[in-house]
Design an enzyme around this catalytic site. Structure first.
Site, PDB file in Angstrom:
ATOM      1  N   SER A  21       0.838  -1.217   0.000  1.00 47.78           N
ATOM      2  CA  SER A  21       0.000   0.000   0.000  1.00 47.78           C
ATOM      3  C   SER A  21       0.865   1.257   0.000  1.00 47.78           C
ATOM      4  O   SER A  21       0.497   2.272  -0.597  1.00 47.78           O
ATOM      5  CB  SER A  21      -0.986  -0.003   1.168  1.00 47.78           C
ATOM      6  OG  SER A  21      -0.318   0.148   2.392  1.00 47.78           O
ATOM      7  N   ASN A  22       2.021   1.210   0.646  1.00 46.11           N
ATOM      8  CA  ASN A  22       2.938   2.355   0.571  1.00 46.11           C
ATOM      9  C   ASN A  22       3.516   2.492  -0.836  1.00 46.11           C
ATOM     10  O   ASN A  22       3.697   3.601  -1.331  1.00 46.11           O
ATOM     11  CB  ASN A  22       4.069   2.223   1.588  1.00 46.11           C
ATOM     12  CG  ASN A  22       3.643   2.693   2.971  1.00 46.11           C
ATOM     13  OD1 ASN A  22       3.432   3.889   3.182  1.00 46.11           O
ATOM     14  ND2 ASN A  22       3.501   1.765   3.896  1.00 46.11           N
ATOM     15  N   ILE A  97      16.938  -7.858   5.579  1.00 45.41           N
ATOM     16  CA  ILE A  97      17.932  -6.867   5.986  1.00 45.41           C
ATOM     17  C   ILE A  97      19.041  -6.819   4.934  1.00 45.41           C
ATOM     18  O   ILE A  97      19.620  -7.854   4.585  1.00 45.41           O
ATOM     19  CB  ILE A  97      18.475  -7.192   7.395  1.00 45.41           C
ATOM     20  CG1 ILE A  97      17.302  -7.041   8.379  1.00 45.41           C
ATOM     21  CG2 ILE A  97      19.638  -6.271   7.762  1.00 45.41           C
ATOM     22  CD1 ILE A  97      17.642  -7.295   9.819  1.00 45.41           C
ATOM     23  N   LEU A  98      19.283  -5.630   4.426  1.00 42.47           N
ATOM     24  CA  LEU A  98      20.299  -5.462   3.380  1.00 42.47           C
ATOM     25  C   LEU A  98      21.685  -5.370   4.015  1.00 42.47           C
ATOM     26  O   LEU A  98      21.829  -4.931   5.159  1.00 42.47           O
ATOM     27  CB  LEU A  98      19.991  -4.205   2.573  1.00 42.47           C
ATOM     28  CG  LEU A  98      18.660  -4.254   1.804  1.00 42.47           C
ATOM     29  CD1 LEU A  98      18.196  -2.854   1.396  1.00 42.47           C
ATOM     30  CD2 LEU A  98      18.765  -5.161   0.575  1.00 42.47           C
ATOM     31  N   ASN A 112      13.470   4.318   4.465  1.00 42.06           N
ATOM     32  CA  ASN A 112      12.554   3.288   4.955  1.00 42.06           C
ATOM     33  C   ASN A 112      11.407   3.952   5.688  1.00 42.06           C
ATOM     34  O   ASN A 112      11.562   5.059   6.218  1.00 42.06           O
ATOM     35  CB  ASN A 112      13.292   2.335   5.910  1.00 42.06           C
ATOM     36  CG  ASN A 112      12.403   1.215   6.422  1.00 42.06           C
ATOM     37  OD1 ASN A 112      11.593   0.666   5.663  1.00 42.06           O
ATOM     38  ND2 ASN A 112      12.511   0.879   7.697  1.00 42.06           N
ATOM     39  N   HIS A 114       8.680   3.190   8.852  1.00 45.53           N
ATOM     40  CA  HIS A 114       8.535   2.277   9.984  1.00 45.53           C
ATOM     41  C   HIS A 114       7.315   2.698  10.813  1.00 45.53           C
ATOM     42  O   HIS A 114       7.140   3.886  11.086  1.00 45.53           O
ATOM     43  CB  HIS A 114       9.812   2.336  10.835  1.00 45.53           C
ATOM     44  CG  HIS A 114       9.806   1.366  11.966  1.00 45.53           C
ATOM     45  ND1 HIS A 114      10.008   0.014  11.782  1.00 45.53           N
ATOM     46  CD2 HIS A 114       9.579   1.533  13.292  1.00 45.53           C
ATOM     47  CE1 HIS A 114       9.926  -0.601  12.952  1.00 45.53           C
ATOM     48  NE2 HIS A 114       9.663   0.297  13.881  1.00 45.53           N
ATOM     49  N   GLU A 179       1.012   6.859   7.040  1.00 50.24           N
ATOM     50  CA  GLU A 179       2.225   6.456   6.306  1.00 50.24           C
ATOM     51  C   GLU A 179       2.132   6.885   4.847  1.00 50.24           C
ATOM     52  O   GLU A 179       3.105   7.358   4.250  1.00 50.24           O
ATOM     53  CB  GLU A 179       2.407   4.936   6.366  1.00 50.24           C
ATOM     54  CG  GLU A 179       2.806   4.422   7.733  1.00 50.24           C
ATOM     55  CD  GLU A 179       3.073   2.927   7.719  1.00 50.24           C
ATOM     56  OE1 GLU A 179       3.564   2.398   6.714  1.00 50.24           O
ATOM     57  OE2 GLU A 179       2.781   2.271   8.736  1.00 50.24           O
TER      58      GLU A 179
HETATM   59  C1  GRF Z   1       3.972  -0.651   6.861  1.00 54.31           C
HETATM   60  O1  GRF Z   1       3.309  -0.581   8.075  1.00 54.31           O
HETATM   61  C2  GRF Z   1       5.376  -0.149   6.991  1.00 54.31           C
HETATM   62  O2  GRF Z   1       5.515   0.877   7.931  1.00 54.31           O
HETATM   63  C3  GRF Z   1       6.111  -1.373   7.462  1.00 54.31           C
HETATM   64  O3  GRF Z   1       5.503  -2.440   6.768  1.00 54.31           O
HETATM   65  C4  GRF Z   1       4.169  -2.088   6.394  1.00 54.31           C
HETATM   66  C5  GRF Z   1       4.046  -2.264   4.926  1.00 54.31           C
HETATM   67  O4  GRF Z   1       2.731  -2.109   4.471  1.00 54.31           O
HETATM   68  N1  GRF Z   1       7.525  -1.230   7.249  1.00 54.31           N
HETATM   69  P1  GRF Z   1       2.421  -2.026   2.919  1.00 54.31           P
HETATM   70  O5  GRF Z   1       2.995  -3.285   2.280  1.00 54.31           O
HETATM   71  O6  GRF Z   1       3.052  -0.780   2.380  1.00 54.31           O
HETATM   72  O7  GRF Z   1       0.919  -1.992   2.811  1.00 54.31           O
END
Ligand code: GRF
Length: 193
Positions: A21-22, A97-98, A112, A114, A179
């Site tokens: 979704s991000n 983890i890279l 990133n 978080h 986010e």
């Molecule tokens: C998000 O909550 C992000 O903060 C975390 O993993 C999740 C990813 O969600 N790192 P999506 O795949 O972007 O929906």
């Protein structure tokens, strides 16, 4: 970072492991005239990641690498990125983890997101841990990636109020909405836009 014009956006790869979704919010943002980046590659360690479907929908190249041999997978990525002039990386729910070496090659250009107010709750189970500690606020953070997990320089954070009756799911949902706004804002910020 050097400002790019609308005609010359910085080519970016988004790394995912799940829903994406991000990724979707970043793709939409990237199509906006004000975006300094274009999304040119979707990378996943998981061939079943739902987010990979956005590759077809938005005609973006994708690459699945299992990262079982991290160095091999990273070397493949480095060569793809070099060939395609990919200069920036956005991690978005990427669960691998890279290596230090790989991260160093993209220093200042690897971000990133978080789901906590870092430095609180690095790592996994951020919502549960915030609820267990009866936090009044949680939220999300966009940060530069360095070699320590969830520890790079913070670019932007957004606070989210934790309600008394919040569950892991309801809190995760509320934070995720933020986010989607925060990641594009953080990108504008690092380009001084
Ligand atoms: C998000 O909550 C992000 O903060 C975390 O993993 C999740 C990813 O969600 N790192 P999506 O795949 O972007 O929906």
């Amino acid at each position: 970072m050097v400002l790019s014009t609308g005609y010359n956006k910085v080519k970016t790869a988004v790394f995912i492991s799940g829903t994406g979704s991000n990724l979707k919010s970043l793709i939409k943002f990237s199509k906006n005239r004000i975006s300094p980046i274009s999304i040119d590659y979707i990378i996943s360690n998981n061939s079943k990641a739902k987010g990979l479907n956005f590759a077809k929908k938005y005609k973006i190249k994708k690459k699945v690498l299992n990262f079982k041999n991290k160095q091999l997978s990273e070397n493949k990525l480095l060569s793809i990125f070099k060939k395609n002039n990919v200069k920036m990386i956005c991690l978005a729910g990427f669960m691998k983890i890279l290596s230090k070496n790989f991260i160093k090659k993209f220093e200042g250009k690897i971000l990133n997101i978080h789901p906590s107010l870092l430095p609180k709750y690095k790592g996994l189970y951020t919502y549960q841990r915030a609820l267990n500690n009866k936090e009044k606020y949680s939220g999300c953070t966009v940060h530069f990636v360095n070699s320590k997990l969830d520890s790079g320089k913070i670019i932007l954070q957004k606070k989210v109020k934790v309600a008394k009756n919040d569950t892991v799911n309801s809190l995760a949902k509320k934070i995720l909405i933020q986010e989607h706004k925060l990641y594009p804002k953080a990108i504008l910020k690092i380009f001084n836009l």
